[in-house]
Design a protein around this motif. Sequence first.
Motif, short mmCIF file in Angstrom:
data_model
loop_
_atom_site.label_atom_id
_atom_site.label_comp_id
_atom_site.label_asym_id
_atom_site.label_seq_id
_atom_site.Cartn_x
_atom_site.Cartn_y
_atom_site.Cartn_z
N ASP A 63 0.81 -1.21 0.26
CA ASP A 63 0.36 0.09 0.13
C ASP A 63 0.79 1.00 0.00
N LYS A 64 0.27 2.48 0.33
CA LYS A 64 0.95 3.60 0.10
C LYS A 64 1.77 3.93 0.82
N ALA A 65 1.48 3.63 2.02
CA ALA A 65 2.50 3.56 3.08
C ALA A 65 3.85 2.65 3.47
N GLN A 66 2.98 1.58 2.85
CA GLN A 66 4.25 0.34 2.87
C GLN A 66 6.01 0.71 1.59
N TYR A 67 4.90 1.62 0.35
CA TYR A 67 5.49 1.53 -0.66
C TYR A 67 6.42 3.05 0.19
N THR A 68 6.34 3.99 0.76
CA THR A 68 6.98 4.63 1.44
C THR A 68 7.97 4.45 2.24
N ARG A 69 7.57 3.33 2.89
CA ARG A 69 8.19 3.42 3.90
C ARG A 69 9.54 2.77 2.45
N ALA A 70 9.39 1.55 1.71
CA ALA A 70 10.31 0.79 1.17
C ALA A 70 11.30 2.28 0.21
#
Length: 147
Positions: free
Chosen positions: A125-132
């Motif tokens: 999701d967007k939050a996970q991709y941001t962290r990635a």
Amino acid sequence: VLKTLPTMAAATAAIEGLARGHKHTGVWTLAQMLNHAVQSIDYSIDGFPELKSALFRKAVGSVAFAVFQARGKMGHSLNEPIPGAPALDAQAPLEPAIARALAALRRFDAHTGALAPHFAYGELDKAQYTRAHLMHLANHWTEVART
């Protein structure tokens, strides 16, 4: 908590700072490193050119990403290209690479639509991709030094 580059603002500031006396200590140049990051960020929106198998993404990739999230940092081969991505030009100049990286971060930050599955981690999701993306940049920053 992410260990380094914890926010998009921190990543932006770090990228902007590359024009002021930095070098890359790894195999790639600073421009190659940034263009690699741009590929990853853009592919998260537009789709990766090649995906690992569904089984790999589900069994191996998702577990690896969970470990990275728990540790707050990523570890991966720092000169391994994204599968299917165009080759990175070793002669590419730094200034345009900085501009592309900043534009890619802005584009990702503003994006509100669907995101493409990550080639190794699968659906994020967007939050996970941001962290990635932040962990990916931070991992590459381990090979950035002041001149």
